[in-house]
Design a protein around this motif. Structure first.
Motif, PDB file in Angstrom:
ATOM      1  N   GLN A 168       4.767  -7.539  -4.257  1.00 31.12           N
ATOM      2  CA  GLN A 168       5.570  -8.742  -4.067  1.00 31.12           C
ATOM      3  C   GLN A 168       5.104  -9.842  -5.032  1.00 31.12           C
ATOM      4  O   GLN A 168       3.966  -9.801  -5.529  1.00 31.12           O
ATOM      5  N   PRO A 169       5.965 -10.835  -5.265  1.00 26.06           N
ATOM      6  CA  PRO A 169       5.557 -11.948  -6.138  1.00 26.06           C
ATOM      7  C   PRO A 169       4.641 -12.936  -5.426  1.00 26.06           C
ATOM      8  O   PRO A 169       4.687 -13.064  -4.195  1.00 26.06           O
ATOM      9  N   VAL A 170       3.803 -13.612  -6.194  1.00 24.76           N
ATOM     10  CA  VAL A 170       2.952 -14.690  -5.693  1.00 24.76           C
ATOM     11  C   VAL A 170       3.124 -15.889  -6.623  1.00 24.76           C
ATOM     12  O   VAL A 170       3.651 -15.758  -7.729  1.00 24.76           O
ATOM     13  N   TRP A 171       2.682 -17.064  -6.159  1.00 24.39           N
ATOM     14  CA  TRP A 171       2.909 -18.298  -6.913  1.00 24.39           C
ATOM     15  C   TRP A 171       1.630 -19.119  -7.010  1.00 24.39           C
ATOM     16  O   TRP A 171       0.908 -19.284  -6.017  1.00 24.39           O
ATOM     17  N   ARG A 172       1.351 -19.627  -8.197  1.00 24.40           N
ATOM     18  CA  ARG A 172       0.178 -20.476  -8.414  1.00 24.40           C
ATOM     19  C   ARG A 172       0.554 -21.622  -9.344  1.00 24.40           C
ATOM     20  O   ARG A 172       1.142 -21.401 -10.408  1.00 24.40           O
ATOM     21  N   ALA A 173       0.186 -22.828  -8.956  1.00 24.36           N
ATOM     22  CA  ALA A 173       0.506 -24.021  -9.751  1.00 24.36           C
ATOM     23  C   ALA A 173      -0.499 -24.170 -10.885  1.00 24.36           C
ATOM     24  O   ALA A 173      -1.140 -25.207 -11.054  1.00 24.36           O
ATOM     25  N   ASP A 174      -0.619 -23.113 -11.675  1.00 27.20           N
ATOM     26  CA  ASP A 174      -1.580 -23.060 -12.770  1.00 27.20           C
ATOM     27  C   ASP A 174      -0.951 -23.616 -14.037  1.00 27.20           C
ATOM     28  O   ASP A 174       0.267 -23.782 -14.122  1.00 27.20           O
ATOM     29  N   ARG A 175      -1.777 -23.910 -15.030  1.00 23.28           N
ATOM     30  CA  ARG A 175      -1.250 -24.366 -16.317  1.00 23.28           C
ATOM     31  C   ARG A 175      -0.709 -23.160 -17.071  1.00 23.28           C
ATOM     32  O   ARG A 175      -1.454 -22.231 -17.394  1.00 23.28           O
ATOM     33  N   PRO A 176       0.613 -23.112 -17.356  1.00 20.59           N
ATOM     34  CA  PRO A 176       1.187 -21.942 -18.024  1.00 20.59           C
ATOM     35  C   PRO A 176       0.607 -21.758 -19.419  1.00 20.59           C
ATOM     36  O   PRO A 176       0.404 -22.709 -20.154  1.00 20.59           O
ATOM     37  N   GLN A 177       0.314 -20.512 -19.764  1.00 20.53           N
ATOM     38  CA  GLN A 177      -0.139 -20.172 -21.103  1.00 20.53           C
ATOM     39  C   GLN A 177       0.127 -18.692 -21.312  1.00 20.53           C
ATOM     40  O   GLN A 177       0.610 -18.007 -20.405  1.00 20.53           O
ATOM     41  N   LYS A 178      -0.170 -18.178 -22.483  1.00 20.43           N
ATOM     42  CA  LYS A 178       0.108 -16.777 -22.794  1.00 20.43           C
ATOM     43  C   LYS A 178      -0.589 -15.859 -21.786  1.00 20.43           C
ATOM     44  O   LYS A 178      -1.799 -15.946 -21.589  1.00 20.43           O
ATOM     45  N   GLY A 179       0.192 -15.020 -21.136  1.00 22.06           N
ATOM     46  CA  GLY A 179      -0.352 -14.076 -20.162  1.00 22.06           C
ATOM     47  C   GLY A 179      -0.644 -14.675 -18.805  1.00 22.06           C
ATOM     48  O   GLY A 179      -1.135 -13.981 -17.911  1.00 22.06           O
ATOM     49  N   ARG A 180      -0.350 -15.951 -18.608  1.00 28.31           N
ATOM     50  CA  ARG A 180      -0.605 -16.592 -17.310  1.00 28.31           C
ATOM     51  C   ARG A 180       0.654 -17.326 -16.877  1.00 28.31           C
ATOM     52  O   ARG A 180       1.138 -18.198 -17.586  1.00 28.31           O
ATOM     53  N   TYR A 181       1.161 -16.961 -15.724  1.00 28.28           N
ATOM     54  CA  TYR A 181       2.429 -17.507 -15.253  1.00 28.28           C
ATOM     55  C   TYR A 181       2.263 -18.118 -13.863  1.00 28.28           C
ATOM     56  O   TYR A 181       1.284 -17.863 -13.164  1.00 28.28           O
ATOM     57  N   ARG A 182       3.251 -18.916 -13.486  1.00 29.24           N
ATOM     58  CA  ARG A 182       3.212 -19.550 -12.163  1.00 29.24           C
ATOM     59  C   ARG A 182       3.850 -18.671 -11.094  1.00 29.24           C
ATOM     60  O   ARG A 182       3.625 -18.878  -9.907  1.00 29.24           O
ATOM     61  N   GLU A 183       4.641 -17.715 -11.524  1.00 32.68           N
ATOM     62  CA  GLU A 183       5.189 -16.708 -10.626  1.00 32.68           C
ATOM     63  C   GLU A 183       4.947 -15.346 -11.241  1.00 32.68           C
ATOM     64  O   GLU A 183       5.306 -15.110 -12.395  1.00 32.68           O
ATOM     65  N   PHE A 184       4.320 -14.454 -10.498  1.00 30.30           N
ATOM     66  CA  PHE A 184       4.054 -13.119 -11.020  1.00 30.30           C
ATOM     67  C   PHE A 184       3.880 -12.146  -9.854  1.00 30.30           C
ATOM     68  O   PHE A 184       3.661 -12.550  -8.710  1.00 30.30           O
ATOM     69  N   TYR A 185       4.004 -10.871 -10.160  1.00 32.70           N
ATOM     70  CA  TYR A 185       3.901  -9.828  -9.141  1.00 32.70           C
ATOM     71  C   TYR A 185       2.474  -9.314  -9.017  1.00 32.70           C
ATOM     72  O   TYR A 185       1.753  -9.204 -10.013  1.00 32.70           O
ATOM     73  N   GLN A 186       2.095  -8.988  -7.789  1.00 30.27           N
ATOM     74  CA  GLN A 186       0.869  -8.245  -7.541  1.00 30.27           C
ATOM     75  C   GLN A 186       1.229  -6.914  -6.880  1.00 30.27           C
ATOM     76  O   GLN A 186       2.183  -6.839  -6.097  1.00 30.27           O
ATOM     77  N   CYS A 187       0.498  -5.882  -7.237  1.00 28.16           N
ATOM     78  CA  CYS A 187       0.712  -4.539  -6.690  1.00 28.16           C
ATOM     79  C   CYS A 187      -0.620  -4.094  -6.081  1.00 28.16           C
ATOM     80  O   CYS A 187      -1.493  -3.586  -6.786  1.00 28.16           O
ATOM     81  N   ASP A 188      -0.785  -4.310  -4.786  1.00 28.63           N
ATOM     82  CA  ASP A 188      -2.073  -4.123  -4.114  1.00 28.63           C
ATOM     83  C   ASP A 188      -2.060  -2.929  -3.167  1.00 28.63           C
ATOM     84  O   ASP A 188      -1.038  -2.635  -2.537  1.00 28.63           O
ATOM     85  N   ALA A 189      -3.206  -2.275  -3.052  1.00 24.04           N
ATOM     86  CA  ALA A 189      -3.427  -1.255  -2.030  1.00 24.04           C
ATOM     87  C   ALA A 189      -4.792  -1.502  -1.409  1.00 24.04           C
ATOM     88  O   ALA A 189      -5.773  -1.720  -2.135  1.00 24.04           O
ATOM     89  N   ASP A 190      -4.859  -1.506  -0.080  1.00 27.25           N
ATOM     90  CA  ASP A 190      -6.113  -1.760   0.635  1.00 27.25           C
ATOM     91  C   ASP A 190      -6.303  -0.755   1.760  1.00 27.25           C
ATOM     92  O   ASP A 190      -5.327  -0.279   2.362  1.00 27.25           O
ATOM     93  N   ILE A 191      -7.563  -0.456   2.036  1.00 24.11           N
ATOM     94  CA  ILE A 191      -7.940   0.374   3.184  1.00 24.11           C
ATOM     95  C   ILE A 191      -8.922  -0.446   4.007  1.00 24.11           C
ATOM     96  O   ILE A 191      -9.989  -0.834   3.501  1.00 24.11           O
ATOM     97  N   VAL A 192      -8.588  -0.749   5.263  1.00 23.82           N
ATOM     98  CA  VAL A 192      -9.480  -1.551   6.107  1.00 23.82           C
ATOM     99  C   VAL A 192      -9.852  -0.787   7.364  1.00 23.82           C
ATOM    100  O   VAL A 192      -9.098   0.065   7.848  1.00 23.82           O
ATOM    101  N   GLY A 193     -11.056  -1.111   7.851  1.00 26.13           N
ATOM    102  CA  GLY A 193     -11.530  -0.491   9.088  1.00 26.13           C
ATOM    103  C   GLY A 193     -12.360   0.748   8.866  1.00 26.13           C
ATOM    104  O   GLY A 193     -12.536   1.563   9.777  1.00 26.13           O
ATOM    105  N   THR A 194     -12.922   0.918   7.663  1.00 27.12           N
ATOM    106  CA  THR A 194     -13.749   2.079   7.367  1.00 27.12           C
ATOM    107  C   THR A 194     -14.704   1.750   6.221  1.00 27.12           C
ATOM    108  O   THR A 194     -14.392   0.913   5.369  1.00 27.12           O
ATOM    109  N   LYS A 195     -15.859   2.436   6.194  1.00 31.19           N
ATOM    110  CA  LYS A 195     -16.841   2.212   5.126  1.00 31.19           C
ATOM    111  C   LYS A 195     -17.147   3.480   4.344  1.00 31.19           C
ATOM    112  O   LYS A 195     -18.068   3.500   3.540  1.00 31.19           O
ATOM    113  N   GLY A 196     -16.399   4.549   4.597  1.00 32.08           N
ATOM    114  CA  GLY A 196     -16.703   5.824   3.946  1.00 32.08           C
ATOM    115  C   GLY A 196     -16.587   5.757   2.434  1.00 32.08           C
ATOM    116  O   GLY A 196     -15.648   5.172   1.899  1.00 32.08           O
TER     117      GLY A 196
END
Length: 451
Positions: free
Chosen positions: A128-156
């Protein structure tokens, strides 16, 4: 009233059909592998309560949060004193919600709110997209997508291994061979800090180590020396940071800290990974990797391209108290994130996108009259039912205009419908690249286009 020229907010972008198709291609490969590895999809709202977001990203992160003004007359509950107390105080009176800054904090909130309904270990992915009020520059945007995968509840340790394999599978499916997965462990870094005499100053030590590729070894050594520590041991550790032979590195760090949990876990990690040597996972132990130590508590990942000059395209690591900020302690987890925009740039530079993904159609039906157009309506639906990407030029314009349109949208074939074709059932199929055309029955056309 004069009409204003439309513009985009700074730090945001439009994605046209070709770019959107390429981005979707990357997302589809990532999503396919997330599902293959047993992750369930999760979506959270674009906006969260500011009470959820504030205080989770440090002072700098709080300043980069996009706040949403309360609806209605949001000033009616404010006083002159609120204005005098400054913007930070005033914001609390006029804004209760904000756009999400990342996907991790909303995920933590979801886990806490649904802890009695979900089964642990819980594996989720989120794109999904996320938003940050950052100073725009090459490779850095105020709206961009993150593609995350997490595993919680285990330490294996298997979690650490399978996420490395997941990286490999995604890049294999994208035909991206020029990459390296770098791993390290927070406990090893903290052990090295103690070894050079900087116990209690681990974080500033690691912060300097993290600058190695930016300012060079000499400057980093000077900066660490200004913190303190043993000169000869510092030089010994700095020599280690440039080595890549994992067996030699592990032997050395084990001699420094034989009972270190980080050394033990890294050894177990590589031992487990050895059974998958046939998969050719490109991975190395890099003791200079020191990212995210304010939240990572164990293994750290970073993926970099090897033939394109660019920073990391993926990252991640183990964290031991993701949900603690919301009152649910003791939930260990591990997560990784794919940098969609940077992966796109790497693939574009290396020309790795298949041509077919930007091809809108397999065939366009063109025609000479209104009667031919009506006949084409049944044809186009028959083609679509057979799984062919087909379209029908929607009006009976001049045939030249229809062919020009076919060229512009780069459709590989046109199917020509005239009175003779309607009567015989033999439709002229034209290859738009070669100009070759020949009459064919509809089932023959379908067989050719399905290839």
């Amino acid at each position: 009233m004069s009409k204003s020229k439309p513009t985009l907010p700074r730090g945001t972008r439009d994605f046209g059909p070709e770019v959107s198709a390429k981005r979707s291609y990357i997302i589809d490969q990532i999503k396919h592998n997330f599902i293959k590895y047993g992750f369930s999809q999760l979506e959270t709202p674009a906006m969260e309560n500011l009470s959820v977001l504030t205080g989770k990203y440090g002072d700098e992160g709080d300043q980069l949060l996009y706040k949403i003004l309360n609806s209605g007359n949001y000033l009616n509950k404010t006083t002159a004193e609120d204005y005098q107390n400054g913007s930070k105080h005033l914001t609390q009176k006029i804004a209760e919600k904000g756009l999400r800054y990342d996907l991790t904090v909303p995920f933590a909130r979801f886990v806490v709110m649904n802890q009695h309904e979900i089964a642990f270990p819980f594996k989720r992915f989120q794109i999904q997209p996320v938003w940050r009020a950052d100073r725009p520059q090459k490779g850095r945007y105020r709206e961009f997508y993150q593609c995350d995968a997490d595993i919680v509840g285990t330490k294996g340790i298997w979690n650490e291994v399978e996420l490395a394999l997941l990286f490999g599978d995604v890049f294999n499916d994208l035909n991206l061979e020029d990459y390296i997965i770098k791993i390290n462990h927070r406990e090893i870094l903290f052990m090295l800090a103690e070894y050079v005499g900087l116990k209690g100053k681990e974080v500033p030590f690691c912060a300097e180590i993290d600058k190695l590729d930016k300012i060079g070894e000499e400057r980093v050594l000077e900066n660490i020396q200004s913190i303190g520590g043993n000169q000869s041991k510092l030089e010994e550790v700095m020599a280690l940071l440039s080595q890549t032979d994992k067996d030699q590195l592990l032997a050395k760090v084990e001699s420094i800290g034989p009972d270190n949990s980080g050394v033990t876990e890294v050894k177990e990690f590589f031992q487990s990974l050895d059974q998958f040597s046939d998969r050719n996972i490109k991975i190395e132990l890099d003791l200079s990797l020191a990212r995210g130590l304010s939240y990572y508590t164990g293994m750290i990942y970073e993926v970099k391209p090897t033939s394109v000059k660019m920073g990391s395209i993926c990252g991640g690591g183990r964290y031991d108290n993701l949900t603690g900020v919301f009152g649910l302690d003791g939930i260990s987890g591990i997560g990784i994130s794919f940098g969609l925009d940077r992966i796109y740039d790497v693939m574009e530079e290396l020309n790795l996108f298949p041509d077919a993904i930007t091809q809108r159609l397999d065939v366009l039906i063109v025609h000479f009259s209104e009667t031919n157009l009506n006949h084409g309506q049944k044809l186009v639906m028959d083609l679509r039912s057979a799984g062919i990407k087909a379209d029908l030029y929607p009006t009976s314009d001049k045939i030249k205009k229809q062919f020009n349109y076919a060229d512009k949208i780069q459709t590989p074939y046109t199917l020509i419908v005239g009175d003779n074709e309607m009567e015989s059932g033999d439709y002229m199929l034209k290859n738009m690249s070669s100009g070759e055309q020949k009459p064919m029955k509809l089932d023959e056309i379908i067989q050719l286009l399905k290839g």
